[in-house]
Write a protein that holds these residues in place. Structure first.
Motif, PDB file in Angstrom:
ATOM      1  N   ALA A 162       0.863  -1.200   0.000  1.00  0.00           N
ATOM      2  CA  ALA A 162       0.000   0.000   0.000  1.00  0.00           C
ATOM      3  C   ALA A 162       0.887   1.233   0.000  1.00  0.00           C
ATOM      4  O   ALA A 162       1.959   1.227   0.601  1.00  0.00           O
ATOM      5  CB  ALA A 162      -0.902  -0.003   1.225  1.00  0.00           C
ATOM      6  N   PRO A 163       0.462   2.301  -0.661  1.00  0.00           N
ATOM      7  CA  PRO A 163       1.305   3.503  -0.677  1.00  0.00           C
ATOM      8  C   PRO A 163       1.397   4.135   0.720  1.00  0.00           C
ATOM      9  O   PRO A 163       0.438   4.112   1.485  1.00  0.00           O
ATOM     10  CB  PRO A 163       0.576   4.438  -1.641  1.00  0.00           C
ATOM     11  CG  PRO A 163      -0.829   3.944  -1.699  1.00  0.00           C
ATOM     12  CD  PRO A 163      -0.769   2.467  -1.452  1.00  0.00           C
ATOM     13  N   GLU A 164       2.534   4.688   0.986  1.00  0.00           N
ATOM     14  CA  GLU A 164       2.755   5.390   2.254  1.00  0.00           C
ATOM     15  C   GLU A 164       1.777   6.576   2.322  1.00  0.00           C
ATOM     16  O   GLU A 164       1.493   7.202   1.309  1.00  0.00           O
ATOM     17  CB  GLU A 164       4.219   5.863   2.261  1.00  0.00           C
ATOM     18  CG  GLU A 164       4.779   6.310   3.578  1.00  0.00           C
ATOM     19  CD  GLU A 164       4.724   7.822   3.768  1.00  0.00           C
ATOM     20  OE1 GLU A 164       4.680   8.221   4.927  1.00  0.00           O
ATOM     21  OE2 GLU A 164       4.718   8.564   2.759  1.00  0.00           O
ATOM     22  N   GLY A 165       1.221   6.833   3.502  1.00  0.00           N
ATOM     23  CA  GLY A 165       0.306   7.973   3.634  1.00  0.00           C
ATOM     24  C   GLY A 165      -1.142   7.659   3.295  1.00  0.00           C
ATOM     25  O   GLY A 165      -1.982   8.549   3.229  1.00  0.00           O
ATOM     26  N   LEU A 166      -1.446   6.374   3.087  1.00  0.00           N
ATOM     27  CA  LEU A 166      -2.816   6.003   2.720  1.00  0.00           C
ATOM     28  C   LEU A 166      -3.790   6.243   3.881  1.00  0.00           C
ATOM     29  O   LEU A 166      -4.936   6.641   3.676  1.00  0.00           O
ATOM     30  CB  LEU A 166      -2.836   4.522   2.306  1.00  0.00           C
ATOM     31  CG  LEU A 166      -4.159   3.967   1.808  1.00  0.00           C
ATOM     32  CD1 LEU A 166      -4.637   4.710   0.569  1.00  0.00           C
ATOM     33  CD2 LEU A 166      -4.031   2.471   1.497  1.00  0.00           C
ATOM     34  N   SER A 167      -3.331   5.951   5.094  1.00  0.00           N
ATOM     35  CA  SER A 167      -4.191   6.151   6.258  1.00  0.00           C
ATOM     36  C   SER A 167      -3.385   6.906   7.298  1.00  0.00           C
ATOM     37  O   SER A 167      -2.365   6.402   7.771  1.00  0.00           O
ATOM     38  CB  SER A 167      -4.629   4.787   6.801  1.00  0.00           C
ATOM     39  OG  SER A 167      -5.423   4.945   7.948  1.00  0.00           O
ATOM     40  N   GLN A 168      -3.801   8.113   7.634  1.00  0.00           N
ATOM     41  CA  GLN A 168      -3.042   8.911   8.596  1.00  0.00           C
ATOM     42  C   GLN A 168      -3.947   9.375   9.726  1.00  0.00           C
ATOM     43  O   GLN A 168      -5.157   9.518   9.562  1.00  0.00           O
ATOM     44  CB  GLN A 168      -2.420  10.131   7.902  1.00  0.00           C
ATOM     45  CG  GLN A 168      -1.466   9.755   6.765  1.00  0.00           C
ATOM     46  CD  GLN A 168      -0.829  10.990   6.136  1.00  0.00           C
ATOM     47  OE1 GLN A 168       0.173  11.512   6.613  1.00  0.00           O
ATOM     48  NE2 GLN A 168      -1.418  11.472   5.055  1.00  0.00           N
TER      49      GLN A 168
END
Ligand code: UN1
Length: 497
Positions: free
Chosen positions: A200-206
């Motif tokens: 999953a791309p970094e920063g998808l859930s913050q």
């Protein structure tokens, strides 16, 4: 278990709970249990930029693969249910079974969203032109900001996040300042799911923690196209116009002033059970809590007597204790507001049963639930007070009852208890309840996630959870394809040259 043990079991570390500027209190005993670090508002542009970079990658991942992430989240939540539920009890004061129920709602929406990930589809539409085909395609929309309230400190995130992630949208979560611990623990569970997912791309859930400056950064950013905000009508009245002014899409889930009509034919024993759960459950702190009882004159006294009896026997106190049904209010300010509303109702002619400060755990804000017989639907009754106050009104005709039910600024949930089919269907008809949720022979709270959740008027109009609420997290594209060798114009327009 001590507060420290509960926090540790839910995966919180020393670094999570010490050294920060945000003091977190447990409603159970009012004790400060943690000092959580806050997000610096100056970091918000970088956080939003990370989400938007993640969007570029995530929107091209096939939806069923996106669903796999949510499936893993559901698995991780199942494994962590007991510990996260206990933390909800610690931080929001819910009784044990409601803390667990909240995590169950998270699991349920994950399951729903996994299925949805293979069912994101649009229509094909008959074109008026020969050799043409029309269809619609649902595309990811962009970053979704989630602003959640203390009373469902983790489930609200999941109702939004599960759909948004499957829809192809990154999420940035700003939890209530009263409940950052459950948010940190939940986000850690999410990180476990992300690690298992792999790419999953970094920063998808913050997760961002802090006060109004953090919320405003999300609300005002053109780079956060969707803002889903749950909370008071006052908050929604500020957020909604700001999001609209920058052409964003608000999903608002605000106040409720939910009513039950009890008709002469109603099964009163069933009604009493429904009333007690929906009026005093979660200490009256659900947006779906039953706040108004509209009872037919012929059964009203009987119903009030039954209720007063049931109310008198309800176990109030430590929410961790087996058997407790009413835990604390979130804080002392909330109890003060409840007492002030009761005083106002009394001054308007209300006859009050209960509604007193109750013994519980030292330091917590415990109350006995209030049942208030009102001579009319006064201004006080028309306001939402986030506490266990149930106003009782009488009625003679169903028209009058429906008028009373609808004659408040809020429009979230409603119900009727009747065995009369004409009454039930009238209540559900276009001329019946004006709420987003209208039930027959069940209370207004405790909605399942399979239905769309939300309401009209000052409730804000947003829909979350089931049915086609997912469309709120996507953009619809109408496509017309011409596979003919002609170029006919719509509406019969001729434009030859
Ligand atoms: C809320 O109080 O914010 O219907 C939501 C219910 C729950 C949701 C409540 N499923 O009571």
């Amino acid at each position: 278990m001590t507060h420290a043990d509960i926090m540790k079991a839910a995966g919180l570390t020393e670094a999570d709970i010490t050294g920060g500027t945000l003091a977190v209190r447990s409603p159970i005993d009012g004790a400060v249990v943690a000092h959580v670090k806050e997000t610096d508002p100056a970091e918000m542009p970088a956080i939003i930029a990370r989400a938007n970079a993640a969007f570029k990658a995530w929107r091209t991942v096939p939806a069923p693969r996106r669903g796999e992430l949510v499936r893993l989240l559901g698995e991780e939540l199942r494994a962590a249910k007991a510990e996260l539920g206990a933390l909800v009890t610690l931080e929001a004061g819910k009784i044990t079974s409601e803390g667990l129920g909240e995590v169950q709602e998270m699991i349920d929406i994950c399951d729903f969203a996994v299925g949805l990930s293979r069912q994101i589809y649009g229509l094909t539409i008959a074109s008026e032109r020969p050799g043409h085909r029309m269809m619609e395609t649902w595309h990811p929309m962009g970053t979704c900001g989630i602003i959640s309230a203390f009373n469902f400190p983790v489930a609200v995130w999941s109702w939004n996040a599960a759909l948004a992630l499957v829809a192809g949208d990154p999420v940035i979560w700003k939890p209530s300042e009263k409940t950052p611990l459950t948010a940190i623990a939940t986000h850690r569970i999410m990180e476990r799911a992300l690690a298992r997912f792999g790419d999953a791309p970094e920063g998808l859930s913050q997760l961002v923690i802090g006060g109004p400056a953090i919320g405003e950064a999300l609300v005002n950013s053109k780079d956060v196209p969707i803002i889903s905000a749950t909370g008071s009508t006052r908050m929604g009245g500020i957020v909604g116009p700001k999001v609209a002014a920058r052409w964003g899409r608000p999903i608002l889930e605000l106040g409720g002033n939910n009513a039950m009509i009890v008709a002469p034919s109603a099964d009163l024993d069933m009604a009493v059970r429904a009333i007690v759960f929906s009026a005093v459950g979660t200490a009256g702190q659900r947006c779906t809590t039953l706040r108004r009882l509209i009872a037919h004159h012929s059964i009203k006294d009987d119903l009030v007597a039954k209720l007063a009896k049931a109310y008198a026997s309800l176990p109030i106190g430590d929410p961790r204790k087996e058997g407790t049904l009413i835990g604390p209010l979130v804080d002392h300010a909330s109890r003060d507001r409840m007492m002030a509303q009761i005083a106002k109702a009394r001054a308007e002619g209300g006859k009050v049963h209960g509604g007193e400060v109750a013994a519980g755990v030292e330091g917590g804000a415990y109350v006995s639930p209030a049942l208030i017989e009102m001579p009319a639907q006064t201004d006080t009754v028309r306001e939402e007070t986030f506490a266990p106050i149930l106003y009782v009104l009488g009625y003679e005709t169903l028209d009058e009852a429906i008028h009373l039910q609808n004659d408040v600024p809020q429009g979230l949930s409603s119900c009727i208890f009747t065995l009369n089919m004409r009454e039930a269907e009238t209540f559900l008809s276009a001329a019946g309840s004006d709420c987003g949720i209208a039930n027959v022979n069940i209370g207004p709270s405790g909605a399942e996630i399979g239905g769309a959740f939300g309401g009209e008027k000052e409730t804000g109009g947003g829909r979350e959870s089931g049915s086609d609420a997912w469309k709120g997290y996507m953009r619809r594209q109408t496509n017309t394809v011409n596979y003919s060798a002609q170029l006919p114009l719509a509406q019969g327009v001729k434009f030859d040259f």
